[in-house]
Each structure stands twice: as C-alpha cells, then as structure tokens.
Design a protein around this motif. Structure first.
Motif, PDB file in Angstrom:
ATOM      1  N   PHE A  66      -4.785   8.310   0.742  1.00  6.32           N
ATOM      2  CA  PHE A  66      -4.658   7.630  -0.543  1.00  6.32           C
ATOM      3  C   PHE A  66      -5.829   7.975  -1.465  1.00  6.32           C
ATOM      4  O   PHE A  66      -5.641   8.307  -2.636  1.00  6.32           O
ATOM      5  CB  PHE A  66      -4.614   6.122  -0.285  1.00  6.32           C
ATOM      6  CG  PHE A  66      -4.396   5.325  -1.508  1.00  6.32           C
ATOM      7  CD1 PHE A  66      -3.157   5.281  -2.094  1.00  6.32           C
ATOM      8  CD2 PHE A  66      -5.430   4.614  -2.078  1.00  6.32           C
ATOM      9  CE1 PHE A  66      -2.953   4.543  -3.227  1.00  6.32           C
ATOM     10  CE2 PHE A  66      -5.231   3.877  -3.215  1.00  6.32           C
ATOM     11  CZ  PHE A  66      -3.986   3.842  -3.785  1.00  6.32           C
ATOM     12  N   ILE A  67      -7.045   7.944  -0.895  1.00  6.12           N
ATOM     13  CA  ILE A  67      -8.221   8.289  -1.695  1.00  6.12           C
ATOM     14  C   ILE A  67      -8.088   9.721  -2.199  1.00  6.12           C
ATOM     15  O   ILE A  67      -8.368  10.025  -3.364  1.00  6.12           O
ATOM     16  CB  ILE A  67      -9.505   8.115  -0.856  1.00  6.12           C
ATOM     17  CG1 ILE A  67      -9.704   6.641  -0.511  1.00  6.12           C
ATOM     18  CG2 ILE A  67     -10.725   8.640  -1.600  1.00  6.12           C
ATOM     19  CD1 ILE A  67     -10.832   6.373   0.436  1.00  6.12           C
ATOM     20  N   PHE A 126       0.827  -1.196   0.000  1.00  4.01           N
ATOM     21  CA  PHE A 126       0.000   0.000   0.000  1.00  4.01           C
ATOM     22  C   PHE A 126       0.871   1.259   0.000  1.00  4.01           C
ATOM     23  O   PHE A 126       0.657   2.180  -0.797  1.00  4.01           O
ATOM     24  CB  PHE A 126      -0.885  -0.070   1.245  1.00  4.01           C
ATOM     25  CG  PHE A 126      -1.914   0.995   1.309  1.00  4.01           C
ATOM     26  CD1 PHE A 126      -2.824   1.153   0.285  1.00  4.01           C
ATOM     27  CD2 PHE A 126      -1.986   1.840   2.397  1.00  4.01           C
ATOM     28  CE1 PHE A 126      -3.796   2.127   0.350  1.00  4.01           C
ATOM     29  CE2 PHE A 126      -2.948   2.812   2.465  1.00  4.01           C
ATOM     30  CZ  PHE A 126      -3.852   2.966   1.449  1.00  4.01           C
ATOM     31  N   VAL A 164      -5.808   9.841  -5.152  1.00  2.00           N
ATOM     32  CA  VAL A 164      -6.442   9.311  -6.366  1.00  2.00           C
ATOM     33  C   VAL A 164      -7.395  10.352  -6.956  1.00  2.00           C
ATOM     34  O   VAL A 164      -7.493  10.530  -8.165  1.00  2.00           O
ATOM     35  CB  VAL A 164      -7.200   8.007  -6.059  1.00  2.00           C
ATOM     36  CG1 VAL A 164      -8.000   7.551  -7.261  1.00  2.00           C
ATOM     37  CG2 VAL A 164      -6.220   6.933  -5.638  1.00  2.00           C
ATOM     38  N   LEU A 190      -7.973   1.732  -7.443  1.00  2.00           N
ATOM     39  CA  LEU A 190      -7.152   2.499  -6.499  1.00  2.00           C
ATOM     40  C   LEU A 190      -8.006   3.081  -5.379  1.00  2.00           C
ATOM     41  O   LEU A 190      -7.650   2.996  -4.202  1.00  2.00           O
ATOM     42  CB  LEU A 190      -6.419   3.612  -7.240  1.00  2.00           C
ATOM     43  CG  LEU A 190      -5.346   3.144  -8.211  1.00  2.00           C
ATOM     44  CD1 LEU A 190      -4.759   4.309  -8.977  1.00  2.00           C
ATOM     45  CD2 LEU A 190      -4.245   2.402  -7.477  1.00  2.00           C
ATOM     46  N   LEU A 228       2.638   1.851  -3.316  1.00  2.00           N
ATOM     47  CA  LEU A 228       1.704   2.331  -4.328  1.00  2.00           C
ATOM     48  C   LEU A 228       1.399   3.810  -4.147  1.00  2.00           C
ATOM     49  O   LEU A 228       1.464   4.612  -5.088  1.00  2.00           O
ATOM     50  CB  LEU A 228       0.430   1.494  -4.190  1.00  2.00           C
ATOM     51  CG  LEU A 228      -0.719   1.740  -5.138  1.00  2.00           C
ATOM     52  CD1 LEU A 228      -0.224   1.551  -6.546  1.00  2.00           C
ATOM     53  CD2 LEU A 228      -1.825   0.751  -4.855  1.00  2.00           C
ATOM     54  N   PHE A 281      -9.142   0.494  -3.034  1.00  2.00           N
ATOM     55  CA  PHE A 281      -7.989   0.003  -2.258  1.00  2.00           C
ATOM     56  C   PHE A 281      -7.758   0.917  -1.057  1.00  2.00           C
ATOM     57  O   PHE A 281      -7.460   0.456   0.046  1.00  2.00           O
ATOM     58  CB  PHE A 281      -6.750  -0.033  -3.163  1.00  2.00           C
ATOM     59  CG  PHE A 281      -5.607  -0.815  -2.608  1.00  2.00           C
ATOM     60  CD1 PHE A 281      -5.794  -2.076  -2.107  1.00  2.00           C
ATOM     61  CD2 PHE A 281      -4.327  -0.285  -2.598  1.00  2.00           C
ATOM     62  CE1 PHE A 281      -4.736  -2.809  -1.604  1.00  2.00           C
ATOM     63  CE2 PHE A 281      -3.263  -1.007  -2.102  1.00  2.00           C
ATOM     64  CZ  PHE A 281      -3.465  -2.266  -1.606  1.00  2.00           C
ATOM     65  N   GLY A 282      -7.935   2.226  -1.264  1.00  2.00           N
ATOM     66  CA  GLY A 282      -7.855   3.166  -0.146  1.00  2.00           C
ATOM     67  C   GLY A 282      -8.982   2.927   0.847  1.00  2.00           C
ATOM     68  O   GLY A 282      -8.770   2.900   2.062  1.00  2.00           O
ATOM     69  N   LEU A 321     -10.511   0.213   1.457  1.00  2.00           N
ATOM     70  CA  LEU A 321     -10.206  -1.015   2.191  1.00  2.00           C
ATOM     71  C   LEU A 321      -9.473  -0.688   3.487  1.00  2.00           C
ATOM     72  O   LEU A 321      -9.830  -1.167   4.559  1.00  2.00           O
ATOM     73  CB  LEU A 321      -9.343  -1.894   1.293  1.00  2.00           C
ATOM     74  CG  LEU A 321      -8.834  -3.276   1.655  1.00  2.00           C
ATOM     75  CD1 LEU A 321      -8.409  -3.960   0.377  1.00  2.00           C
ATOM     76  CD2 LEU A 321      -7.671  -3.254   2.600  1.00  2.00           C
ATOM     77  N   GLY A 334      -5.556   5.495   4.462  1.00  2.00           N
ATOM     78  CA  GLY A 334      -6.568   5.223   3.445  1.00  2.00           C
ATOM     79  C   GLY A 334      -7.180   6.510   2.916  1.00  2.00           C
ATOM     80  O   GLY A 334      -7.328   6.689   1.709  1.00  2.00           O
ATOM     81  N   LEU A 335      -7.505   7.429   3.825  1.00  2.00           N
ATOM     82  CA  LEU A 335      -8.105   8.696   3.402  1.00  2.00           C
ATOM     83  C   LEU A 335      -7.131   9.485   2.535  1.00  2.00           C
ATOM     84  O   LEU A 335      -7.505  10.052   1.505  1.00  2.00           O
ATOM     85  CB  LEU A 335      -8.508   9.520   4.632  1.00  2.00           C
ATOM     86  CG  LEU A 335      -9.704   8.959   5.403  1.00  2.00           C
ATOM     87  CD1 LEU A 335      -9.971   9.787   6.650  1.00  2.00           C
ATOM     88  CD2 LEU A 335     -10.940   8.957   4.516  1.00  2.00           C
TER      89      LEU A 335
END
Lengths: 319, 290
Positions: free
Chosen positions: A281-282, A234, A285, B101, A237, B104-105, B107, A278-279
C-alpha cells in the motif's frame, strides 16, 4: 448513436458472459468469483465518492458490517428482498448522520471520523448483543446459493459502474470535479458543496451496505469481529487507488489483480499478510498516487510527444 | 463514589493528554496526520512488557531506554517516508491526503510485525499493583505513577516549548510555515524534529498504558481515535488545549464507565467528538477561522 448502441450491446454481452461463468467452475471458483465481484463493487462504490472529492473514506467496513449484521438480525423474520431494503435504509441513515456532521468541515475531520466509525459501531453492536440480547454470534440460514449471491453482486457491480458513468456525464459530476479541484471556486460558481458531497457519500455508502448484506448468507455464522474487520476497508482503498479512483474503470482494474494476489498471499503467508499488504500500500501511495490508468495515460502522452519531436520539421510544416 | 471517579478519571486523563500532545505536535508542526500513532503507542507498550518480563527491567528504567529509541524511530520514519511526500506536496499540495494514506499503510505494517512477534492475545504485567489512598479514593500505585510521569513529561515539554529559543522555533513553524524560513528557520529540520518528538511522547504514553492496563495488538485504532478526539477538542496544534481536553476525556470516560456501562466508553468519546464538531469545529479553545 451507433457507437453508444454498440457499447451497450458489448456491455450486455460481457455481463451475460460473466453471469454464465459460474456454471463452468466448481464451488471454489464460484467463491473466488463472488469475492472478486464483491471487491469490484466495493472499490467502485468507494471511488464514486472519494475519487472526485479526494475525501478519503476509511469507513467502508462500517457500512459493509451494518449490511451484513442487518441480514443476520432479520433473516428469520422478514422475506429476503425486504431485508435488503431495510439494510440499505439503515446504511443510508448512518451515512446521512456521518455526512451531515463532518462533510461541512475540512476533509481531515471526515477522514478521522470515518477512521474510528467501524470500531465504534462494532463496540456498540457488541455491547447491545451482550447486554440486551445476551448472545454474541448469530446464525444466518438462508436458502441462497453461491451462484445466486454472485449474480446479485454482479448486478450491483453493473449498477455501480453504470452510476459512475452517468454521474461522470451529469451536472452533479461536473460539480464534483470542480469541488475536487478547488472548493472555493466551486462555492463561488454557486455549487452547494455540502449537499453534493452528502448526496454522493450517501449513495456510495448505501451500495457498500448492500454488498455486505448480499454477502452475509455466505458466512452462516456472523459475529461483530468478523463483519467489522478493518482489513476490508483497507483492501477496498488499496484496490481503488491502484486502479485510479478518478477513472470509471480504475477500481475494477485494481480490484481484480489485487484480489487474486491477496487470495494467494493469505493462503501462503497467513502470518505476514498484513505486513506485505501495508508495504504494498505504501508503495502504491509513493509510486502511483493517481493509479495505474493515469500513469499509463501519462506514459502514452510522453511517448506521443517524443514521437512528434523526433519527426522531421518538414512534416509539421506540411500539416 | 464521585471522588474515586474524579481521581481515577484525572489519572486516566493524564495519559490521554500526554499522547494527544504528541499527536498535536506531529499534526500541528510536521503537518502529518499520523494514523499509525496508536500502533506506535501499542508497540512501545509491548516493548516495555518485553523488557519487564524477559529482562526484569522496571518500566521507569525501560522508559529511559525506550525514549531515545522512539525518537530515532520517529526521525527515521519521517526521513524515509514523509520527506518524499512533503517534497512532492510542494507541487501537488495534497500532503494531508498523502500522509493519511501512507500512515494508514504503516499502521498495517506495524500491526503485522507485532502480530508476528507477540500474537493477538491480551497482554499485561504486574507492576506496583497496590492500592494507595488519595483524598479518600483508592488508586493503584502504578496509575498514580503514570499520572506523575505524564505531568512531569508534559510539564517539561510545555516549558521547553514556551521558554526556550528552540521551542519558539517550533511554535513559529506551527503558526506560519511559509514565513518561518524568512527568519532563518529550517522548516524541514524542525518538522522532522517535531515528528520524532511526537513519537517519543507516543512511546512514553505506551509505556504508561502498559503499566496499568491490558493491551492487544489490535488496540491501536482506539488510542489513535482518542488522541485525535482530544487534539480536535483542544484545537489543532494547541498544547494547553490538548492538556485540558485530555483530562476532560479521562473524566468523561471514567464517569461513563462507573455510572452507565464500561462497554460504552468509546461511544461516549464519539459523542463528545460529534458535539465538538457540530458546535465548535475549531476546538473548545480555538478561534474560529471562518
């Protein structure tokens, strides 16, 4: 020619400076540098394949773990350089199997397969250790200091980025760009799509395996759940994406600030670490799918265009 | 005992078929490859556990409570996270990569939330844990109940999709998303609805799994993988294919666990996945598109 020479001298100088750095820091600083270089290498190696082809590989930790585990298994029977070679060979074989099975098909099959690969290998290793050898954890006692690991990783990072630079200028790099833009066109101009993708995936996976193998002596105690931790995939990436997977220096640019941020986060918010990750990363994106570098470039060109428009018409006529 | 293995394999396969149906709805109709699917399953498994252990609500009543919640959750996730990506992909055309993607975030977000609330321990509760004799094989009543529910929900869904006007709309979008607007179908709304429906199936799968199995926060990946393998085996977007492939996977897993080694079930799943990919990439029941 002079420019190329200057660039080479500059990079050699920068590398030397980086190699000299650990002498200035204590053990904590060396650990930080080491982890950072590890992630720079991982992100760069990931981008080597996934950047131009847009095939998102989620199997980083599978190869990383294979490398680390090979070292753990062989550390007492083989000399160190030979272990690294064996680890690289194992990683290469797994990459070839995965690539041959999935890279001929649509990209989504590849993503799905790599998504579960780490879990599969972790369970297989656990099963093997429990049923055949009878122990789960392994100890690594290798006389390798933090500085030495750092130097090895630094060299690997330099090789990876150098490889990226070379690929960008070679025939295979051109082929990759065509594949990334349109596979049908690529097939029609006579590019062997599957072979190019497979070759690059294998190279990228081998480098990732080596990162795991080189970092293994840091742990002393190795267990499947430690070395096959999905967070590593993760992080790799997200770093490559933040910097821009299509740019040579993108992964490096993403890895350095994010690594420091993650270090800080895991020290201060250990329980909410993965939510924040996670936040973040979102957000990446959504806001900059092409990475910081591409965004900066676009911003520059927009500023440039506005500047040109603002200029009086006379200057354009004069040109 | 082969009968025991067959019966318990079919019972396990029922759950797999159900969760795979949800994923095939999400991918086949909404075009979202949802990597957080397994996390959604586990999340609702924990929700059922919480309802049962803290409020004494049995899982069946819990299911009635949780399904609307799951639908709303899926509806919200699609509206907030996926819609911007869908809109963007009209220009760039890479919805697949973007959705992979983004989910995946997601998740990691769902997993993180569950870790904060439930910790990383193995969890289970005791509900209807008594043996029932089926064709000479003894099966726990909760597994049998889960199988019955899976058949019921899957059957209702199948009938709804094939017999009603509303189901025809959904299938039309699955077959030809470009042509569906020509006959007056709001593709965006249908996609959102299908995504929410898929989340609902994930939730029902989660509640069922919680009835007969121990689960942890980090188990989501395994369920996503199994659902994906079933979906690919059955052919993307193919509901009946998912059903047959799900039952098949349940059988294979149980046989491997009974006769070879329980630690190798995931390896068996992967082996099936690999052979399907190499032999029939369009799925066992799909038509080759190349």
């Amino acid at each position: 020619m002079v420019r190329a020479l200057l660039a080479v001298i500059f990079f050699a100088g920068a590398l030397a400076a980086l190699a000299w750095l650990p002498t200035q820091f204590g053990a904590y600083g060396v650990g930080l540098l080491l982890g950072m270089t590890g992630y720079v290498t991982l992100a760069s190696a990931w981008a080597l394949f996934s950047g131009p082809t847009r095939y998102v590989s989620l199997a980083t930790v599978a190869f990383f773990g294979i490398g680390a585990y090979t070292v753990a298994v062989l550390s007492e029977t083989l000399p160190y350089p030979l272990i690294l070679l064996v680890a690289a060979a194992v990683g290469l074989c797994v990459a070839l199997v995965v690539g041959l099975a999935t890279l001929r098909l649509a990209g989504v099959y590849f993503v799905i397969f790599t998504f579960g690969l780490a879990e599969l290998i972790r369970q297989l290793v656990t099963w093997y250790e429990v049923n055949i050898t009878g122990t789960l954890g392994r100890y690594i006692f290798l006389p390798i200091s933090g500085e030495q690991i750092y130097w090895q990783l630094l060299a690997l990072a330099a090789v990876t980025i150098g490889l990226g630079w070379w690929i960008g200028r070679s025939r295979i790099g051109l082929a990759l760009k065509v594949i990334g833009d349109d596979e049908v066109v690529a097939a029609h101009v006579g590019i062997n799509i599957a072979r190019v993708k497979l070759a690059l995936f294998a190279v990228s996976a081998t480098i990732i395996t080596l990162v795991g193998a080189i970092q293994a002596p840091r742990w002393t105690y190795v267990e499947p759940s430690i070395v096959f931790n999905p967070t590593i995939s993760f992080l790799t990436l997200i770093m490559a994406l933040l910097g821009g997977a299509n740019r040579l220096w993108g992964p490096l640019l993403g890895a350095v600030p994010l690594f420091l941020l993650f270090e800080w986060l895991s020290a201060n918010f250990p329980n909410h670490y993965s939510i924040i990750l996670g936040l973040l990363f979102i957000a990446i994106v959504f806001v900059m799918p092409q990475g910081v570098l591409a965004m900066v470039e676009r911003g520059w060109s927009r500023v440039g265009q506005r500047g040109r428009k603002a200029e009086p018409a006379g200057t354009e006529a004069a040109q | 005992m082969p009968t025991t293995a067959i019966v318990s394999g079919l019972v396990l396969g029922g759950t797999y078929a159900l969760i795979a149906m949800g994923l095939t709805l999400q991918y086949g109709i909404s075009r979202i490859m949802n990597l957080a699917y397994g996390e959604t399953i586990i999340f609702f498994a924990f929700a059922a556990f919480l309802l049962y252990s803290a409020f004494g609500i049995n899982p069946i009543a819990g299911l009635v409570l949780l399904l609307p919640l799951a639908f709303a959750f899926g509806y919200l996730v699609y509206g907030v996270m996926m819609q911007p990506l869908v809109r963007r992909s009209a220009r760039s055309g890479n919805l697949e990569v973007d959705s992979i993607l983004a989910t995946f975030g997601l998740l990691f977000v769902i997993q993180g939330v569950m870790l904060v609330f439930f910790g990383s321990n193995y969890t289970s509760y005791n509900y209807l844990n008594v043996g029932v004799n089926v064709l000479g094989a003894t099966i726990a009543a909760n597994r049998l109940l889960a199988f019955g529910l899976a058949v019921l929900i899957g059957g209702v869904l199948y009938l709804a999709l094939t017999r009603t006007r509303w189901g025809t709309t959904i299938r039309a979008v699955a077959v030809a998303p470009q042509s569906a607007p020509l006959v007056g179908i709001d593709v965006n709304r249908t996609a959102r609805f299908a995504f929410a429906l898929g989340t609902m199936l994930a939730a029902s799968g989660g509640v069922m799994i919680s009835m007969y199995q121990t689960f942890t926060v980090s188990m989501g990946v395994i369920f996503t993988m199994k659902a994906l393998v079933v979906v690919i085996m059955g052919g993307l977007g193919n509901l009946l294919g998912a059903l047959v492939a799900g039952l098949l996977l349940g059988l294979v897993e149980t046989f491997v666990a009974t006769y070879i080694d329980p630690g190798l079930t995931l390896a068996a799943t992967y082996l099936i996945f690999l052979s399907v990919l190499l032999w029939r990439p369009a799925g066992l029941f799909g038509k080759a598109t190349r």
